[in-house]
Motif scaffolding. Structure first.
Motif, PDB file in Angstrom:
ATOM      1  N   THR A  32       0.888  -1.270   0.011  1.00 24.09           N
ATOM      2  CA  THR A  32      -0.049  -0.003   0.060  1.00 24.09           C
ATOM      3  C   THR A  32       0.794   1.234  -0.072  1.00 24.09           C
ATOM      4  O   THR A  32       0.456   2.244  -0.694  1.00 24.09           O
ATOM      5  N   ALA A  33       1.830   1.171   0.862  1.00 21.02           N
ATOM      6  CA  ALA A  33       2.599   2.487   0.873  1.00 21.02           C
ATOM      7  C   ALA A  33       3.508   2.744  -0.386  1.00 21.02           C
ATOM      8  O   ALA A  33       3.770   3.769  -0.964  1.00 21.02           O
ATOM      9  N   LEU A  34       4.040   1.381  -0.913  1.00 20.81           N
ATOM     10  CA  LEU A  34       4.427   1.529  -2.651  1.00 20.81           C
ATOM     11  C   LEU A  34       3.423   2.105  -3.461  1.00 20.81           C
ATOM     12  O   LEU A  34       3.723   2.966  -4.321  1.00 20.81           O
ATOM     13  N   LEU A  35       2.245   1.811  -3.447  1.00 20.30           N
ATOM     14  CA  LEU A  35       1.040   2.220  -4.411  1.00 20.30           C
ATOM     15  C   LEU A  35       0.931   3.805  -4.129  1.00 20.30           C
ATOM     16  O   LEU A  35       0.578   4.513  -4.848  1.00 20.30           O
ATOM     17  N   GLU A  36       0.833   4.183  -2.726  1.00 16.66           N
ATOM     18  CA  GLU A  36       0.590   5.592  -2.370  1.00 16.66           C
ATOM     19  C   GLU A  36       1.697   6.327  -3.021  1.00 16.66           C
ATOM     20  O   GLU A  36       1.244   7.478  -3.576  1.00 16.66           O
ATOM     21  N   ARG A  37       2.951   6.061  -2.779  1.00 16.20           N
ATOM     22  CA  ARG A  37       3.963   6.706  -3.645  1.00 16.20           C
ATOM     23  C   ARG A  37       3.804   6.970  -5.096  1.00 16.20           C
ATOM     24  O   ARG A  37       3.964   7.975  -5.569  1.00 16.20           O
ATOM     25  N   GLU A  38       3.528   5.776  -5.810  1.00 12.42           N
ATOM     26  CA  GLU A  38       3.340   5.637  -7.260  1.00 12.42           C
ATOM     27  C   GLU A  38       2.327   6.550  -7.660  1.00 12.42           C
ATOM     28  O   GLU A  38       2.278   7.354  -8.686  1.00 12.42           O
ATOM     29  N   ALA A  39       1.109   6.508  -6.643  1.00 18.96           N
ATOM     30  CA  ALA A  39       0.082   7.487  -6.867  1.00 18.96           C
ATOM     31  C   ALA A  39       0.050   8.699  -6.820  1.00 18.96           C
ATOM     32  O   ALA A  39      -0.320   9.599  -7.584  1.00 18.96           O
ATOM     33  N   GLN A  40       0.991   9.177  -6.052  1.00 18.01           N
ATOM     34  CA  GLN A  40       1.576  10.605  -5.798  1.00 18.01           C
ATOM     35  C   GLN A  40       2.200  10.962  -7.015  1.00 18.01           C
ATOM     36  O   GLN A  40       1.828  12.266  -7.598  1.00 18.01           O
ATOM     37  N   THR A  41       3.072  10.062  -7.495  1.00 19.61           N
ATOM     38  CA  THR A  41       3.953  10.653  -8.853  1.00 19.61           C
ATOM     39  C   THR A  41       2.847  10.846  -9.938  1.00 19.61           C
ATOM     40  O   THR A  41       3.115  11.484 -10.965  1.00 19.61           O
ATOM     41  N   LEU A  42       2.005   9.931 -10.164  1.00 20.23           N
ATOM     42  CA  LEU A  42       0.894  10.027 -11.416  1.00 20.23           C
ATOM     43  C   LEU A  42      -0.134  10.889 -11.088  1.00 20.23           C
ATOM     44  O   LEU A  42      -1.011  10.919 -11.886  1.00 20.23           O
ATOM     45  N   PRO A  95     -12.402   0.207 -16.516  1.00 20.73           N
ATOM     46  CA  PRO A  95     -11.063  -0.519 -16.864  1.00 20.73           C
ATOM     47  C   PRO A  95     -10.498  -1.045 -15.641  1.00 20.73           C
ATOM     48  O   PRO A  95     -10.309  -0.504 -14.603  1.00 20.73           O
ATOM     49  N   THR A  96     -10.260  -2.032 -15.822  1.00 17.78           N
ATOM     50  CA  THR A  96      -9.443  -2.990 -14.826  1.00 17.78           C
ATOM     51  C   THR A  96      -8.110  -3.747 -14.945  1.00 17.78           C
ATOM     52  O   THR A  96      -8.101  -4.096 -16.166  1.00 17.78           O
ATOM     53  N   VAL A  97      -7.185  -3.496 -14.475  1.00 18.66           N
ATOM     54  CA  VAL A  97      -5.722  -4.395 -14.354  1.00 18.66           C
ATOM     55  C   VAL A  97      -5.700  -5.215 -13.470  1.00 18.66           C
ATOM     56  O   VAL A  97      -5.808  -4.949 -12.122  1.00 18.66           O
ATOM     57  N   GLU A  98      -5.463  -6.494 -13.922  1.00 16.85           N
ATOM     58  CA  GLU A  98      -5.092  -7.784 -13.034  1.00 16.85           C
ATOM     59  C   GLU A  98      -3.639  -7.895 -12.634  1.00 16.85           C
ATOM     60  O   GLU A  98      -2.770  -7.589 -13.707  1.00 16.85           O
ATOM     61  N   VAL A  99      -3.188  -8.149 -11.409  1.00 13.34           N
ATOM     62  CA  VAL A  99      -1.882  -8.030 -10.878  1.00 13.34           C
ATOM     63  C   VAL A  99      -1.700  -9.380 -10.020  1.00 13.34           C
ATOM     64  O   VAL A  99      -2.644  -9.736  -9.516  1.00 13.34           O
ATOM     65  N   ALA A 120     -10.065  -8.007 -18.393  1.00 15.64           N
ATOM     66  CA  ALA A 120      -9.248  -6.916 -17.983  1.00 15.64           C
ATOM     67  C   ALA A 120      -8.582  -6.197 -19.160  1.00 15.64           C
ATOM     68  O   ALA A 120      -8.802  -6.769 -20.244  1.00 15.64           O
ATOM     69  N   VAL A 121      -8.125  -4.950 -18.897  1.00 16.29           N
ATOM     70  CA  VAL A 121      -7.309  -4.417 -19.904  1.00 16.29           C
ATOM     71  C   VAL A 121      -6.159  -5.140 -20.087  1.00 16.29           C
ATOM     72  O   VAL A 121      -5.460  -5.240 -21.407  1.00 16.29           O
ATOM     73  N   GLY A 122      -5.399  -5.583 -19.046  1.00 19.62           N
ATOM     74  CA  GLY A 122      -4.317  -6.298 -19.239  1.00 19.62           C
ATOM     75  C   GLY A 122      -3.776  -6.866 -17.918  1.00 19.62           C
ATOM     76  O   GLY A 122      -4.482  -6.720 -16.852  1.00 19.62           O
ATOM     77  N   GLN A 123      -2.870  -7.764 -17.820  1.00 20.69           N
ATOM     78  CA  GLN A 123      -2.447  -8.515 -16.774  1.00 20.69           C
ATOM     79  C   GLN A 123      -0.779  -8.464 -16.356  1.00 20.69           C
ATOM     80  O   GLN A 123      -0.316  -8.433 -17.475  1.00 20.69           O
ATOM     81  N   ILE A 124      -0.647  -8.147 -15.108  1.00 21.32           N
ATOM     82  CA  ILE A 124       0.919  -8.079 -14.916  1.00 21.32           C
ATOM     83  C   ILE A 124       1.209  -9.116 -13.861  1.00 21.32           C
ATOM     84  O   ILE A 124       0.520  -9.266 -12.759  1.00 21.32           O
ATOM     85  N   SER A 125       2.139  -9.930 -14.116  1.00 19.15           N
ATOM     86  CA  SER A 125       2.240 -11.232 -13.256  1.00 19.15           C
ATOM     87  C   SER A 125       3.669 -11.498 -13.105  1.00 19.15           C
ATOM     88  O   SER A 125       4.471 -11.634 -14.221  1.00 19.15           O
ATOM     89  N   GLY A 126       4.251 -11.673 -11.974  1.00 15.30           N
ATOM     90  CA  GLY A 126       5.556 -12.229 -11.499  1.00 15.30           C
ATOM     91  C   GLY A 126       6.749 -11.156 -11.134  1.00 15.30           C
ATOM     92  O   GLY A 126       7.745 -11.491 -10.995  1.00 15.30           O
ATOM     93  N   GLY A 128       6.675  -9.476  -8.312  1.00 12.78           N
ATOM     94  CA  GLY A 128       6.497  -9.360  -6.875  1.00 12.78           C
ATOM     95  C   GLY A 128       5.677  -7.806  -6.541  1.00 12.78           C
ATOM     96  O   GLY A 128       4.848  -7.586  -7.473  1.00 12.78           O
ATOM     97  N   PRO A 129       5.840  -7.154  -5.562  1.00 16.82           N
ATOM     98  CA  PRO A 129       5.276  -6.008  -5.407  1.00 16.82           C
ATOM     99  C   PRO A 129       5.300  -4.924  -6.771  1.00 16.82           C
ATOM    100  O   PRO A 129       4.327  -4.135  -6.838  1.00 16.82           O
ATOM    101  N   ASP A 130       6.347  -5.115  -7.375  1.00 14.69           N
ATOM    102  CA  ASP A 130       6.435  -4.081  -8.728  1.00 14.69           C
ATOM    103  C   ASP A 130       5.144  -4.524  -9.452  1.00 14.69           C
ATOM    104  O   ASP A 130       4.834  -3.667 -10.452  1.00 14.69           O
ATOM    105  N   SER A 131       4.596  -5.652  -9.463  1.00 10.55           N
ATOM    106  CA  SER A 131       3.605  -5.937 -10.252  1.00 10.55           C
ATOM    107  C   SER A 131       2.299  -5.066 -10.046  1.00 10.55           C
ATOM    108  O   SER A 131       1.633  -4.325 -11.005  1.00 10.55           O
ATOM    109  N   TYR A 132       2.114  -4.539  -8.794  1.00 12.14           N
ATOM    110  CA  TYR A 132       0.972  -3.593  -8.390  1.00 12.14           C
ATOM    111  C   TYR A 132       1.548  -2.414  -9.023  1.00 12.14           C
ATOM    112  O   TYR A 132       0.721  -1.501  -9.507  1.00 12.14           O
TER     113      TYR A 132
END
Ligand code: DQA
Length: 147
Positions: A32-42, A95-99, A120-126, A128-132
């Motif tokens: 969640t912390a990783l995603l919060e940071r990424e969300a801020q950048t985006l 629009p949904t992305v599967e990870v 889904a629009v697409g899938q990202i797999s493999g 680790g947390p970077d998939s999110y």
């Protein structure tokens, strides 16, 4: 500002202690912390929910209508079983992305099929947390290009 719903399916509350050889040591709070940071950048906003219950995830998908612009989801084992979650995503048509943390395609055969991927629009797999992180990036860019 784009508003993204982040959904985590069953057993993902155990991340950090659950099969660390497969899923790594990062906890759900770390992700969640990783995603919060990424969300801020985006310049996007995220709201996060984890549930071990299929119906709770389905209700959250329905409630996203009118509130969220897109969905980032790791459906956990429901990936491989849930026609109902697939139908909910198709029903709201957001629009949904599967990870996935692990690469589901190099694991047991029962993990190779996803009921979610076709809606889904697409899938990202493999990754680790970077998939999110990659999934959020891809979803936000997709939404920005669409609008
Ligand atoms: C998972 C992969 C699924 O097969 C498994 O049931 C999970 C986690 C992943 O993130 O790698 O619970 O979605």
């Amino acid at each position: 500002m784009l508003n993204i719903l982040v959904l985590h399916g069953p057993n993902l509350n155990l991340l950090g202690r659950r099969e660390p050889g497969v899923y790594g040591l990062a906890t759900l709070d770390d992700i969640t912390a990783l995603l919060e940071r990424e969300a801020q950048t985006l310049e996007a906003k995220i709201e996060t929910l984890q549930s071990n219950h299929e119906g709770v995830l389905i209700d959250a998908i329905h409630d996203a209508l009118g509130k969220h612009d897109g969905i980032l989801i790791n459906p956990g084992a429901y990936t491989h079983t849930s026609v109902a979650i697939r139908d909910a995503i198709a029903g709201v048509n957001l629009p949904t992305v599967e990870v996935h943390l692990s690469n589901i395609h190099r694991r047991e055969p029962f993990r190779h099929h996803s009921y979610i991927a076709p809606v889904a629009v697409g899938q990202i797999s493999g990754f680790g947390p970077d998939s999110y992180r990659l999934g959020l990036y891809a979803l936000v860019n997709y939404l920005k290009q669409k609008s």
